[in-house]
Design a protein around this motif. Structure first.
Motif, mmCIF file in Angstrom:
data_model
loop_
_atom_site.group_PDB
_atom_site.id
_atom_site.type_symbol
_atom_site.label_atom_id
_atom_site.label_comp_id
_atom_site.label_asym_id
_atom_site.label_seq_id
_atom_site.Cartn_x
_atom_site.Cartn_y
_atom_site.Cartn_z
ATOM 1 N N GLY A 5 0.793 -1.224 0.000
ATOM 2 C CA GLY A 5 0.000 0.000 0.000
ATOM 3 C C GLY A 5 0.820 1.266 0.000
ATOM 4 N N ALA A 6 1.934 1.277 -0.699
ATOM 5 C CA ALA A 6 2.781 2.467 -0.745
ATOM 6 C C ALA A 6 2.063 3.606 -1.456
ATOM 7 N N GLN A 7 2.155 4.795 -0.873
ATOM 8 C CA GLN A 7 1.591 5.978 -1.500
ATOM 9 C C GLN A 7 2.553 6.493 -2.568
ATOM 10 N N GLU A 8 2.018 7.273 -3.492
ATOM 11 C CA GLU A 8 2.848 7.824 -4.550
ATOM 12 C C GLU A 8 3.941 8.708 -3.961
ATOM 13 N N GLU A 13 6.212 7.916 -1.985
ATOM 14 C CA GLU A 13 6.592 7.564 -0.617
ATOM 15 C C GLU A 13 7.797 6.628 -0.633
ATOM 16 N N SER A 54 10.323 1.191 -3.254
ATOM 17 C CA SER A 54 9.606 2.109 -4.135
ATOM 18 C C SER A 54 10.586 2.949 -4.943
ATOM 19 N N ARG A 114 10.038 4.182 5.108
ATOM 20 C CA ARG A 114 9.102 3.354 5.876
ATOM 21 C C ARG A 114 9.399 1.890 5.570
ATOM 22 N N ASP A 164 -4.403 -0.853 -13.065
ATOM 23 C CA ASP A 164 -3.351 0.052 -12.589
ATOM 24 C C ASP A 164 -2.123 -0.705 -12.098
#
Length: 506
Positions: free
Chosen positions: A18-21, A23, A37, A62, A127
């Motif tokens: 669930g990595a955010q853009e 991040e 990432s 993280r 996606d």
């Protein structure tokens, strides 16, 4: 064997976490980075890097421990989407990596390139940034998928030849070959096969066949592997996932024993469940003789959870799972293993079977073993690992561990610290300064539930400063050994000005 198409989703563990853009995130396993990432890579984080080194390079990183079951759940909708829109049958090598025969689907879509384009486009609809490659073998196709290439028919060996031997995935063999001056796959493939077998054993000859573009064939003595299937019936129907997972583990053990008795190993394993409403759901995993019974159970759990989350296990009428079937596919002759040469420990089969039965009745956490790992305190060093699990603890025992507790070690460690008091002769609490100086000699010690006693002697304090680079997880404590007049000896910890009893020496 026919042409194989492999689709690869780069960094899928990061996506599943669930990595955010933008991040910086790293997924770790056994204290090593397995995926990171784009933002983390830009900061200097790389695969196989130690988590501590990665955090030093990127303080905002993280870190997430890898969760294979979660990755399977996230990947399952993509698999079903591909089965419904591109090809009816495929294999899950691991979450984010699938393989399938290319011949039939390529004819349907008008050619291999059209199949590649359709596969990538189907995953893009979800996606998921995918790449695909085609070759004669699964290994070569997986490597080609990283660059989106199609290897010419019969050209696996020539295409692999320029690659370094490390891509073959046998670290000990790679190290030895490089010392011998054999640094490319082509140079390794040029060695005589009988000499490779004599010098490097089963692992070496397997890698040599891949380097030469050769692939093991299924056993020709029996095309139907139905008699090797293992089934487990639920009466009444199972409505919870845990009983099915326990049955999968027991069935996998039975399947492994049966295959071992026949001298075979399977390349793929199909797990299917029959539902009370008459439907059957199935999923095929890559096995190649490497999946333990626990690993099979974990994959079954992940797929079942994904089906439950998407509503596939729910019906308006009859509900529940009535039957589980494990069916091996692509049987080949078992070449055996020599794991003992590398120092692995083996547990008697009787103990393994007994532990599996208890786990099936009481739960996976009911039978554990003790493993000694690294750490500065006694509780940090001891881990309880469910029987059958691989110890994936992020704390290597060989350290170094600055500030670790010196011998003698305590006989008992409390599951939670007990509130304590350490006072001087005037009844004031003893404190520890930043320079590790005591405010006064300890005179009395009191531990919740054990009363109060005079102090006969002490040792310490020993400072511990952990994760100083992380403001949220940093910890600064000091430990002392206290001998009391009542015959007890304590390991005390002071944190944020409060004393706690961490363990006692009996």
């Amino acid at each position: 064997m026919g042409r194989i198409i492999v689709s690869w989703i780069p960094g899928f563990p990061v996506i599943a976490a669930g990595a955010q853009e933008a991040e910086p995130l790293a997924v770790v396993h056994r204290d090593a980075v397995v995926a990171c990432s784009v933002a983390a890579r830009q900061a200097g984080v790389r695969r196989r890097m130690r988590a501590r080194v990665a955090q030093a390079r990127c303080p905002q990183l993280r870190v997430v421990e890898r969760d294979l079951a979660a990755e399977i759940r996230v990947f399952e909708p993509a698999v079903r989407h591909l089965e419904g829109t591109v090809m009816p049958s495929l294999e899950v090598i691991r979450p984010g990596l699938i393989a399938a025969p290319a011949r039939g689907p390529s004819r349907y879509w008008g050619g291999e390139q059209q199949l590649v384009d359709r596969l990538v486009a189907a995953l893009a609809e979800l996606d998921l940034p995918a790449r695909a490659g085609i070759a004669d073998g699964v290994f070569t196709a997986a490597l080609a998928a990283r660059t989106g290439q199609k290897v010419p028919l019969g050209g696996d060996a020539a295409w692999l030849a320029p690659y370094p031997v490390g891509v073959l995935g046998v670290p000990r063999l790679t190290e030895l070959l490089e010392r011998l001056g054999i640094r490319t796959v082509g140079a390794y493939a040029a060695l005589p096969e009988h000499q490779v077998l004599a010098r490097f054993g089963a692992d070496g000859i397997g890698a040599h066949r891949i380097a030469r573009g050769r692939h093991d064939r299924p056993l020709s003595v029996r095309a139907n592997t139905g008699e090797h299937a293992v089934a487990y019936a639920f009466d009444p129907a199972a409505h919870l996932l845990d009983p099915v997972v326990f049955a999968a583990k027991a069935s996998a053990e039975q399947l492994h024993e049966h295959l071992a008795a026949t001298g075979a190993v399977c390349a793929r394993l199909e797990a299917s469940v029959d539902l009370a409403d008459g439907r059957t759901l199935s999923r095929t995993f890559r096995h190649e003789g490497r999946l333990s019974a626990l690993a099979v159970a974990e994959r079954v759990r992940g797929v079942l959870q994904a089906w439950a989350d998407t509503g596939l296990l729910d019906t308006e009428g009859e509900q529940g799972i009535v039957r589980l079937v494990l069916r091996p596919e692509e049987l080949t002759a078992a070449t055996g293993r020599q794991s003992a040469l590398f120092g692995e420990r083996h547990t008697p089969e009787e103990i393994e079977r007994a532990a599996a039965r208890v786990q099936a009745m009481l739960g996976h956490q009911a039978v554990v073993r003790v493993e000694l790992g690294g750490g500065r305190g006694p509780a940090d060093r001891v881990r309880l690992i469910p029987f059958g699990d691989v110890d994936a603890g992020p704390r290597p025992a060989d350290g170094p561990w600055p500030g670790c507790l010196p011998a003698p070690h305590p006989s008992s460690v409390f599951p939670r610290w007990l509130p304590s008091q350490l006072t001087d002769s005037g009844g004031q609490q003893v404190t520890v300064s930043a320079r590790l100086a005591l405010s006064a000699p300890p005179a009395r010690v009191a531990v919740e539930g054990y009363g109060e006693a005079a102090v006969d002697g002490w040792a310490g304090p020993w400072p511990v400063l952990e994760r100083w680079w992380d403001r949220d997880q940093a910890r600064r404590i000091a430990r002392m050994q206290i001998a009391a007049a009542d015959g007890r000896a304590w390991l005390l910890v002071i944190e944020h000005g409060r004393w706690w009893a961490e363990a006692h020496y009996g």
